[in-house]
Write an enzyme that holds these catalytic residues in place. Structure first.
Site, PDB file in Angstrom:
ATOM      1  N   ARG A  13       1.432  -3.447  26.336  1.00  0.00           N
ATOM      2  CA  ARG A  13      -0.014  -4.877  27.001  1.00  0.00           C
ATOM      3  C   ARG A  13      -0.387  -6.211  26.688  1.00  0.00           C
ATOM      4  O   ARG A  13       0.275  -6.728  28.408  1.00  0.00           O
ATOM      5  CB  ARG A  13      -1.287  -4.401  26.573  1.00  0.00           C
ATOM      6  CG  ARG A  13      -2.770  -4.478  27.022  1.00  0.00           C
ATOM      7  CD  ARG A  13      -3.292  -5.829  27.114  1.00  0.00           C
ATOM      8  NE  ARG A  13      -3.580  -6.598  26.072  1.00  0.00           N
ATOM      9  CZ  ARG A  13      -4.189  -7.410  25.396  1.00  0.00           C
ATOM     10  NH1 ARG A  13      -3.835  -8.491  26.372  1.00  0.00           N
ATOM     11  NH2 ARG A  13      -3.693  -7.659  24.149  1.00  0.00           N
ATOM     12  N   ASP A  14      -0.539  -6.576  25.765  1.00  0.00           N
ATOM     13  CA  ASP A  14      -0.171  -7.948  25.741  1.00  0.00           C
ATOM     14  C   ASP A  14       1.122  -9.237  26.039  1.00  0.00           C
ATOM     15  O   ASP A  14       0.911 -10.022  26.125  1.00  0.00           O
ATOM     16  CB  ASP A  14      -0.597  -8.825  23.677  1.00  0.00           C
ATOM     17  CG  ASP A  14      -1.336  -9.928  23.997  1.00  0.00           C
ATOM     18  OD1 ASP A  14      -1.520 -10.499  24.690  1.00  0.00           O
ATOM     19  OD2 ASP A  14      -1.876 -10.332  23.120  1.00  0.00           O
ATOM     20  N   HIS A 205      -4.420 -11.383  14.842  1.00  0.00           N
ATOM     21  CA  HIS A 205      -4.021 -11.280  16.155  1.00  0.00           C
ATOM     22  C   HIS A 205      -3.447 -12.034  16.157  1.00  0.00           C
ATOM     23  O   HIS A 205      -4.219 -13.799  16.761  1.00  0.00           O
ATOM     24  CB  HIS A 205      -4.967 -10.730  17.518  1.00  0.00           C
ATOM     25  CG  HIS A 205      -3.980 -10.772  18.586  1.00  0.00           C
ATOM     26  ND1 HIS A 205      -4.525  -9.743  19.146  1.00  0.00           N
ATOM     27  CD2 HIS A 205      -3.986 -11.526  19.341  1.00  0.00           C
ATOM     28  CE1 HIS A 205      -3.154  -9.914  20.482  1.00  0.00           C
ATOM     29  NE2 HIS A 205      -3.580 -11.031  20.642  1.00  0.00           N
ATOM     30  N   HIS A 207      -0.680 -15.414  17.704  1.00  0.00           N
ATOM     31  CA  HIS A 207       0.749 -15.940  18.753  1.00  0.00           C
ATOM     32  C   HIS A 207       1.539 -17.084  17.794  1.00  0.00           C
ATOM     33  O   HIS A 207       0.858 -17.445  16.948  1.00  0.00           O
ATOM     34  CB  HIS A 207       0.169 -15.917  19.915  1.00  0.00           C
ATOM     35  CG  HIS A 207      -0.559 -15.142  20.921  1.00  0.00           C
ATOM     36  ND1 HIS A 207      -0.294 -14.596  22.062  1.00  0.00           N
ATOM     37  CD2 HIS A 207      -1.818 -14.077  20.845  1.00  0.00           C
ATOM     38  CE1 HIS A 207      -0.364 -13.700  22.481  1.00  0.00           C
ATOM     39  NE2 HIS A 207      -1.678 -13.492  21.976  1.00  0.00           N
ATOM     40  N   CYS A 238      -0.652 -15.515  27.956  1.00  0.00           N
ATOM     41  CA  CYS A 238      -2.105 -14.528  28.311  1.00  0.00           C
ATOM     42  C   CYS A 238      -2.365 -15.363  29.133  1.00  0.00           C
ATOM     43  O   CYS A 238      -1.500 -16.274  29.630  1.00  0.00           O
ATOM     44  CB  CYS A 238      -3.081 -15.051  27.771  1.00  0.00           C
ATOM     45  SG  CYS A 238      -4.747 -14.532  28.591  1.00  0.00           S
ATOM     46  N   ASN A 247       2.990 -12.938  21.156  1.00  0.00           N
ATOM     47  CA  ASN A 247       2.623 -12.682  20.235  1.00  0.00           C
ATOM     48  C   ASN A 247       3.769 -13.009  19.023  1.00  0.00           C
ATOM     49  O   ASN A 247       5.069 -12.642  19.424  1.00  0.00           O
ATOM     50  CB  ASN A 247       2.217 -11.445  20.529  1.00  0.00           C
ATOM     51  CG  ASN A 247       1.392 -10.673  21.561  1.00  0.00           C
ATOM     52  OD1 ASN A 247       1.214 -10.748  22.359  1.00  0.00           O
ATOM     53  ND2 ASN A 247       0.188 -10.708  20.611  1.00  0.00           N
TER      54      ASN A 247
END
Ligand code: HMG
Ligand code: MG
Length: 285
Positions: A13-14, A205, A207, A238, A247
């Site tokens: 996903r990310d 979370h 990055h 993003c 990430n």
């Protein structure tokens, strides 16, 4: 006794949402199926957002339909509104996530809503999910810095995190969306959030834009955080956070945690295999 730290895998996903090449669903399924053998308890594989906003996530329903679900693994999906929630339930996501921001500038750019409006949108999602016992995770973005508004006050992060927790999110993941946090700003932020949400309900979370994600994980471990989001191969970014790089890489976090004596329950060989698959999908070898 060995302490456990969980890594929540974000790669499908990310990791992929920002890729320019339209990645075929079959390739995404191959990546998820590989990750399913690594020992994760949770993998974020889908995002039911507007395809006009994030074209790469358009095939999310097909991804959830095509993967081989491993027992004990929860396959997660992002849902920005009721429409996304309904699509995620129809696709049989095992859990969903709502995503808010701690800064107004990013909230507007990412989901076209103020922070307050976005929380209002999440209320019916959490009510509906509760009725069917569907776990909901919450994200707070820009927890130290925002690409539009600059430094984020720790109190604002604490306020949004508390609101998501009160609404019923079982865990709140704190996103350093543009990877500009430092051990000092992450620590100040966590101190403020911990005063309102139990630390066992928090995740980091981070990055790795500025190469500080591992240092920020260390600062978070010292604050008691025991769940971290990461993406194999360090993929990610993003589309609405200019300059946001990947990430932090799952395999790097796993190696670091293992060296510190924590147990992640993950198989390093499968992680390396998945990282290779992920990089090939991106055309990076
Ligand atoms: P909007 O334009 O204000 O809303 O977008 P709208 O209601 O006017 O909808 C626009 C169009 O999208 C309409 O289609 C809707 O039907 C459709 P049209 O009538 O023009 O043909 N639409 C949808 N389609 C599919 N699924 C849906 C959906 N909803 C509306 N769920 C909206 C508002 C929230 C939809 C939009 O801004 C959006 O989708 N944003 C998502 C952005 C995004 O996914 N960003 C990346 C994820 S967040 C992130 O990466 C951070 C995180 O990793 C943590 C961190 O690092 O900090 C989680
Ligand atoms: Mg992210």
């Amino acid at each position: 006794m060995t302490q456990s730290v969980e890594i929540f895998e974000m790669g499908p996903r990310d990791g992929l949402q920002n890729e320019k090449r339209a990645i075929p669903v079959a390739e995404k399924i191959t990546l998820v199926d590989c990750l399913s053998r690594a020992g994760f308890r949770r993998i974020e594989v889908a995002s039911f957002v507007s395809p006009k906003w994030v074209p790469q996530m358009a095939g999310s329903g097909e991804v959830l339909a095509g993967i081989k679900r491993a027992p004990g693994v929860s396959y997660a999906a992002l849902t920005p509104n009721m429409r996304g929630y309904e699509d995620a339930v129809a696709a049989k996501a095992d859990e969903i996530a709502v995503f808010a921001s701690a800064s107004e500038g990013f909230s507007k750019a990412n989901i076209n809503a103020s922070i307050a409006e976005s929380i209002e949108r999440f209320v019916p999602i959490l009510e509906a999910a509760k009725k069917i016992d569907l776990p909901v995770r919450g994200y707070v973005s820009c927890v130290t810095d925002c690409p539009y508004d600059g430094a984020t006050p720790p109190e604002k992060v604490a306020e949004v995190a508390e609101r998501l927790f009160e609404l019923g999110c079982y865990e709140v993941s704190l996103g350093d969306t543009i990877g500009q946090g430092t051990p000092e700003t992450i620590t100040k932020m966590l101190e403020a959030v911990k005063a309102r949400v139990p630390v066992e309900k928090l995740a980091g979370h981070y990055h790795d834009t500025a190469g500080r994600a591992i240092a920020n994980i260390d600062a978070s471990l010292a604050q008691g955080v025991r769940v971290f989001d990461a993406a194999v191969g360090g993929l990610g970014g993003c589309p609405y956070a200019p300059g946001a790089a990947g990430n932090v890489a799952t395999e790097t976090v796993h190696a670091h945690l293992t060296a510190l004596g924590y147990d992640t329950g993950l198989d390093a060989r499968v992680l390396d295999e998945a990282a290779e698959v992920a990089r090939a999908m991106r055309g990076v070898v």
